[in-house]
Scaffold this motif. Sequence first.
Motif, PDB file in Angstrom:
ATOM      1  N   CYS A  65       0.668  -1.095  -0.028  1.00 58.94           N
ATOM      2  CA  CYS A  65       0.004  -0.030  -0.103  1.00 58.94           C
ATOM      3  C   CYS A  65       0.816   1.194   0.093  1.00 58.94           C
ATOM      4  O   CYS A  65       1.732   1.410   0.588  1.00 58.94           O
ATOM      5  CB  CYS A  65      -0.819  -0.036   1.138  1.00 58.94           C
ATOM      6  SG  CYS A  65      -1.722   1.588   1.533  1.00 58.94           S
ATOM      7  N   SER A  66       0.550   2.278  -0.593  1.00 59.51           N
ATOM      8  CA  SER A  66       1.289   3.349  -0.767  1.00 59.51           C
ATOM      9  C   SER A  66       0.867   4.545   0.329  1.00 59.51           C
ATOM     10  O   SER A  66       1.574   5.419   0.484  1.00 59.51           O
ATOM     11  CB  SER A  66       0.952   4.159  -2.349  1.00 59.51           C
ATOM     12  OG  SER A  66      -0.034   4.351  -2.536  1.00 59.51           O
ATOM     13  N   CYS A  79      -4.674   0.879   3.070  1.00 59.21           N
ATOM     14  CA  CYS A  79      -5.832   1.984   3.009  1.00 59.21           C
ATOM     15  C   CYS A  79      -6.790   1.489   2.362  1.00 59.21           C
ATOM     16  O   CYS A  79      -8.140   1.883   2.555  1.00 59.21           O
ATOM     17  CB  CYS A  79      -5.351   3.236   2.462  1.00 59.21           C
ATOM     18  SG  CYS A  79      -4.927   3.138   0.546  1.00 59.21           S
ATOM     19  N   GLY A  80      -6.536   0.674   1.317  1.00 57.45           N
ATOM     20  CA  GLY A  80      -7.812  -0.040   0.742  1.00 57.45           C
ATOM     21  C   GLY A  80      -8.271   0.642  -0.370  1.00 57.45           C
ATOM     22  O   GLY A  80      -9.035   0.470  -1.368  1.00 57.45           O
ATOM     23  N   ASN A  81      -7.759   1.996  -0.734  1.00 56.93           N
ATOM     24  CA  ASN A  81      -8.136   2.928  -1.811  1.00 56.93           C
ATOM     25  C   ASN A  81      -7.087   3.310  -2.745  1.00 56.93           C
ATOM     26  O   ASN A  81      -7.483   3.714  -3.879  1.00 56.93           O
ATOM     27  CB  ASN A  81      -8.562   4.310  -1.070  1.00 56.93           C
ATOM     28  CG  ASN A  81      -9.908   3.976  -0.133  1.00 56.93           C
ATOM     29  OD1 ASN A  81     -10.990   3.733  -1.002  1.00 56.93           O
ATOM     30  ND2 ASN A  81      -9.934   4.673   0.894  1.00 56.93           N
ATOM     31  N   CYS A  82      -5.597   2.957  -2.394  1.00 57.16           N
ATOM     32  CA  CYS A  82      -4.737   3.584  -3.595  1.00 57.16           C
ATOM     33  C   CYS A  82      -4.749   2.575  -4.635  1.00 57.16           C
ATOM     34  O   CYS A  82      -5.302   1.555  -4.557  1.00 57.16           O
ATOM     35  CB  CYS A  82      -3.451   3.618  -2.826  1.00 57.16           C
ATOM     36  SG  CYS A  82      -2.727   2.172  -2.244  1.00 57.16           S
ATOM     37  N   CYS A  85      -3.819  -0.858  -3.438  1.00 60.67           N
ATOM     38  CA  CYS A  85      -4.775  -1.807  -3.082  1.00 60.67           C
ATOM     39  C   CYS A  85      -6.007  -2.163  -4.026  1.00 60.67           C
ATOM     40  O   CYS A  85      -6.271  -3.336  -4.021  1.00 60.67           O
ATOM     41  CB  CYS A  85      -5.575  -0.804  -1.961  1.00 60.67           C
ATOM     42  SG  CYS A  85      -4.437  -0.589  -0.218  1.00 60.67           S
TER      43      CYS A  85
HETATM   44 ZN   LIG Z   1      -3.460   1.341  -0.279  1.00 62.10          ZN
END
Ligand SMILES: [Zn+2]
Length: 368
Positions: A65-66, A79-82, A85
Motif C-alpha cells: 500500500c502506498s 488503506c484499501g483505496n490507493c 490496494c
Molecule cells: Zn492502499
Amino acid sequence: MAVAQQIAAGEQIISSGTLPWQADSWNRLCASLASNRLAHAVLLSAPKGMGKRHFAEEAAALLLCSQPIDNEGGGKRACGNCKQCHLLAAGSHPDLRTLVPEDSRVIKIDQVRRLGEFCVRSPQVAGRKVAIVDSADRLNLNAANALLKTLEEPVEDVQLLLLHHAGEPVLPTIRSRCQALRLALPSMEAGLAWLSEQEHEATGVDIQTALTRARGAPLVALELLNNGQVAAGDECLESLRLFLRGERQVVEAVAPFVKLGVEPSLDLLGHWAFDAMKLALDESTDSARVAGTADGNAAPSVTRAREMFAFLAKNNPADRFVILLDQVTQARRAQTYNINPELMLTDILLSWKALMPRRRRAVTARMN
Ligand SMILES: [Zn+2]
C-alpha cells in the motif's frame, strides 16, 4: 458470504483487517516494520485454523500500500483505496506472488525457481515486492534447498512471508534465516466470543463443543459448525460408548464413523485418545475439557462420554493411549494405500474395546 466464512473457505480477502486473536502478532510486525527491523524473511507459525494465510495477505497489503492508515487495534493497515490496494483487490498485483502446492501436496523446485526470478526483478508498480510461501512445511527437499539460495542472498526490495503449520517439520537452515512470528491461540473465552458473532445456526453448547474439538483454533471450529460435524461427532461418541458397554455390535458402532468420513473420524479418535492419555497421566487434569465441553453446560451424550474417558483412564496406564494414538497416525498414513476405511475404523474401535476391564458386568454397572 461473511468474511470469516470466506477465510475458512480459503478465499483471498484483502484489507478486511486482521482477526481479533492476531492483534499482538500484528502489532509486533508493525513495530518491526516501523523501526526498520523487519527481516527480509518472516516465518509465521501457527496451528491450522488460526488464519495464517489471511494474516500474511493483510501483511502483504500493508507492505504494498502506498498510503497505509492507522489500524484500530494498533499499528498500521493498508488503506484499501490507493492504486496498489485496487490492484490487490482485483487479484492482479504484479508485485505479489503466492506459492502453494501445485497438483500435489508439495511445493516443487520449478515453482521456487520462478519465485527466485520474481525476487531479483525490479518491482513493477509498488515500492517493493512481496512473496508468500504457503507453506514452508510443504516444500520438498529440492524446493527447500532452492529457496535457501533466495534466503541467503537477500534482495533489498523483496519481503518473503513463509507460513508454517505448527508442529510440522521445517528445515533448520530455513528456520534460522527467518524472523520468527507466532500466532497464539485465543483464550477459550475470546474464541467463544468470536464464534458467537459468526454466521451459523449453532447454540452455545455446540459452539463450545466445536471449539474444544478444534483444540481452540477458531476457524476450524467454525468449519465444524458450518459442516454440521458437531452433531455427527456426538453420534460417534455415543456409538463408541454403547459399543464399550456391550450394547452395540462393532458393525453397528462403526457406522456413524463411516458416515462422518475417515479424516474427521481419525481426528476425533486421535483427540479422544490424547484426552484419555492426559487424564491417565494426571488425574487432576480437568476432565471437563475432555470430549468437547468446558463447563457443566454440556449435551447429555458429551457428559456420558466424559465419564467414559475418565473411567478408561482410571483403569489403564497412559501408554495404552499412546498406542491408540499411534494407531491413528498409522491409519492416516495407510490411507495412501486405499485401505478399506470401514475395516480401518473397526480396528481402532476394537482397540478401544480392549481397554475395558475384564469383569465387564461390574464395570458397566459403574459406568452408568
Ligand atoms: Zn492502499
